[in-house]
Design a protein around this motif. Structure first.
Motif, PDB file in Angstrom:
ATOM      1  N   HIS A 180     -12.941   2.083  -7.136  1.00 59.88           N
ATOM      2  CA  HIS A 180     -12.447   1.471  -5.932  1.00 59.88           C
ATOM      3  C   HIS A 180     -11.091   2.164  -5.463  1.00 59.88           C
ATOM      4  N   ALA A 181     -10.237   2.289  -6.513  1.00 59.29           N
ATOM      5  CA  ALA A 181      -8.890   2.817  -6.359  1.00 59.29           C
ATOM      6  C   ALA A 181      -9.177   4.137  -5.608  1.00 59.29           C
ATOM      7  N   LEU A 182      -9.933   5.125  -6.142  1.00 60.12           N
ATOM      8  CA  LEU A 182     -10.154   6.235  -5.584  1.00 60.12           C
ATOM      9  C   LEU A 182     -10.659   6.434  -4.413  1.00 60.12           C
ATOM     10  N   ARG A 183     -11.936   5.323  -3.951  1.00 56.74           N
ATOM     11  CA  ARG A 183     -12.462   5.194  -3.013  1.00 56.74           C
ATOM     12  C   ARG A 183     -11.579   4.896  -1.611  1.00 56.74           C
ATOM     13  N   GLU A 184     -10.636   3.984  -2.118  1.00 53.42           N
ATOM     14  CA  GLU A 184      -9.466   3.503  -0.815  1.00 53.42           C
ATOM     15  C   GLU A 184      -8.607   4.534  -0.773  1.00 53.42           C
ATOM     16  N   GLN A 185      -8.439   5.537  -1.774  1.00 54.61           N
ATOM     17  CA  GLN A 185      -7.546   6.554  -1.552  1.00 54.61           C
ATOM     18  C   GLN A 185      -8.211   7.693  -0.651  1.00 54.61           C
ATOM     19  N   ARG A 187     -10.375   7.115   1.437  1.00 48.69           N
ATOM     20  CA  ARG A 187     -10.352   6.367   2.817  1.00 48.69           C
ATOM     21  C   ARG A 187      -9.177   6.463   3.457  1.00 48.69           C
ATOM     22  N   ARG A 188      -7.979   6.491   2.905  1.00 50.19           N
ATOM     23  CA  ARG A 188      -6.662   6.772   3.459  1.00 50.19           C
ATOM     24  C   ARG A 188      -6.646   8.115   3.886  1.00 50.19           C
ATOM     25  N   ARG A 256      -7.779   2.905  12.913  1.00 51.85           N
ATOM     26  CA  ARG A 256      -7.485   1.866  12.229  1.00 51.85           C
ATOM     27  C   ARG A 256      -8.716   1.834  11.017  1.00 51.85           C
ATOM     28  N   GLY A 257      -8.025   1.597   9.744  1.00 57.22           N
ATOM     29  CA  GLY A 257      -9.369   1.701   8.779  1.00 57.22           C
ATOM     30  C   GLY A 257      -9.188   0.299   7.793  1.00 57.22           C
TER      31      GLY A 257
END
Length: 406
Positions: A180-185, A187-188, A256-257
């Motif tokens: 999840h952290a990698l996925r959010e990273q 996305r950013r 916006r994400g």
């Protein structure tokens, strides 16, 4: 003399009868012995066959017992291996009976959720130790330490598999905290890349209206211009500044994400509200607006504002290009697993070669278009795990199709 002869005759006849009877008894005895011998032989044969059958059945029973012992030993070995595997699994395993009570867990499940009592109701454990996320099947684990509640410590994905034979449920808990952290990273990073692309395009988009606004503002400083012309230049300056504000708002919405909250949207009520909002605007442009509700009472788990923004954007595009007196329609159809929204107009249509390109940022075929409207719609629909495309049609106008999972 005659009487003596008669007595002698009678004596001979008696002796003859006795001898004949003895021979008859001997024959019967012989026959009896023969029958007895035959029966004895038959019994001996039957007994011999029975002995052979007993021997064969004993051997088969011994083989069957041996096979059962081998199977039992193999099952015991398999059970030990499965138990070792269950213990060594990095993912958590929770077994529930048909009443939803916990019958077995593995160390990973205990590590994820804390100590779990066998026989406890899974629903109670879930309410006390898990918090639902916006993603289907994903949960935050709640940790309680020293009267404090820590949320977002660990993120897990839970799969449920039900046995057809026993009715038991097997819950598989996967630790996706790092994923999840990698996925959010990711996305950013994607948002940053999108912002860079948008900023480059936005600079080009802002240049023309900003230059025009500066030119009109410069005229306002000219004292030789009369009041009427000043008012005209002021109105044009405000119009250009409002266009710039609209352009910047679209840009911010595009990049916006942040995750948005979702809720239950009843499609029939939502369609009626949307129809009330858009009808007056359609009438001002002398357009006929028709909403066809075939949702059959269906609902969606989405963000209502995002869904409304996406559809209103499509309807606004239709209003911009549809000729006066033509029809703009919104059709909603629902099946067991998806909802389809179709926005159609009777405008000039879209070249089939541009069907994919129209969703790219800053692509537009209109002079006053920003090129961000359809890109925003595309992002909004994708955020709802849906799809949007331009449907080829032999009729006039354009047809946009939105497909959302239920």
């Amino acid at each position: 003399m005659a009487s003596k002869f008669s007595v002698l005759s009678m004596k001979i006849e008696v002796e003859t009868d006795v001898t004949a009877e003895s021979w008859a008894n001997r024959e019967q005895l012989k026959q009896a012995f023969v029958v007895f011998n035959q029966a004895s032989n038959q019994l001996s044969e039957i007994y011999h066959e029975l002995q052979q059958q007993v021997t064969r059945l004993t051997q088969e029973l011994a083989r069957t017992n041996q096979e059962l012992q081998h199977e039992l030993a193999a099952k015991k070995t398999l059970s030990q291996q499965l138990s070792q595997l269950l213990t060594a699994l990095p993912g958590g395993v929770v077994v529930l009976d048909h009443q939803g009570c916990i019958t077995r867990t593995n160390p990973a499940a205990t590590r994820f959720l804390g100590e779990i009592l066998l026989g406890a109701a899974w629903q109670q454990i879930k309410q006390e130790r898990l918090q639902k996320t916006d993603e289907a099947g994903e949960w935050w684990v709640i940790k309680k330490e020293a009267a404090q509640i820590h949320v977002n410590v660990r993120r897990v994905f839970i799969e449920n598999s039900v046995s057809d034979t026993t009715g038991e449920s097997i819950l598989l808990l996967h630790d996706i905290t790092e994923a999840h952290a990698l996925r959010e990273q990711n996305r950013r990073n994607q948002r940053l890349a999108a912002m860079g692309e948008v900023a480059a395009g936005l600079a080009h988009q802002l240049r023309t209206p900003l230059s025009t606004a500066l030119l009109y503002a410069g005229h306002l400083a000219d004292e030789t211009i009369n009041i009427q012309n000043r008012g005209s230049f002021a109105a044009k300056t405000i119009e250009r500044l409002q266009y710039l504000e609209h352009l910047i708002s679209n840009m911010l919405q595009f990049v916006r994400g942040e995750p948005v909250s979702v809720g239950k949207v009843k499609l029939s009520a939502w369609l009626r509200k949307l129809q009330r909002v858009m009808t007056s605007q359609m009438q001002q442009r002398q357009l006929r607006f028709v909403v066809e509700d075939n949702s059959k009472g269906a609902s969606l788990q989405v963000n209502q504002d995002a869904l409304s923004n996406a559809v209103i954007n499509l309807l606004d595009n239709a209003m911009q290009i549809a000729p006066a007196g033509s029809l703009v329609s919104l059709v909603c159809e629902a099946t067991a697993d998806q909802v389809k929204l179709v926005v159609s107009d009777e405008g000039p249509g879209i070249n089939p070669a541009l069907h994919e390109q129209v969703f790219e940022p800053f692509f537009t075929t209109r002079t006053e278009g920003t090129g961000l409207g359809l890109a925003i719609v595309h992002n909004l629909i994708r955020s709802m795990q849906g799809e949007i495309w331009v449907e080829a049609t032999t009729e006039v106008g354009a047809r946009f199709v939105i497909c959302l999972p239920r």
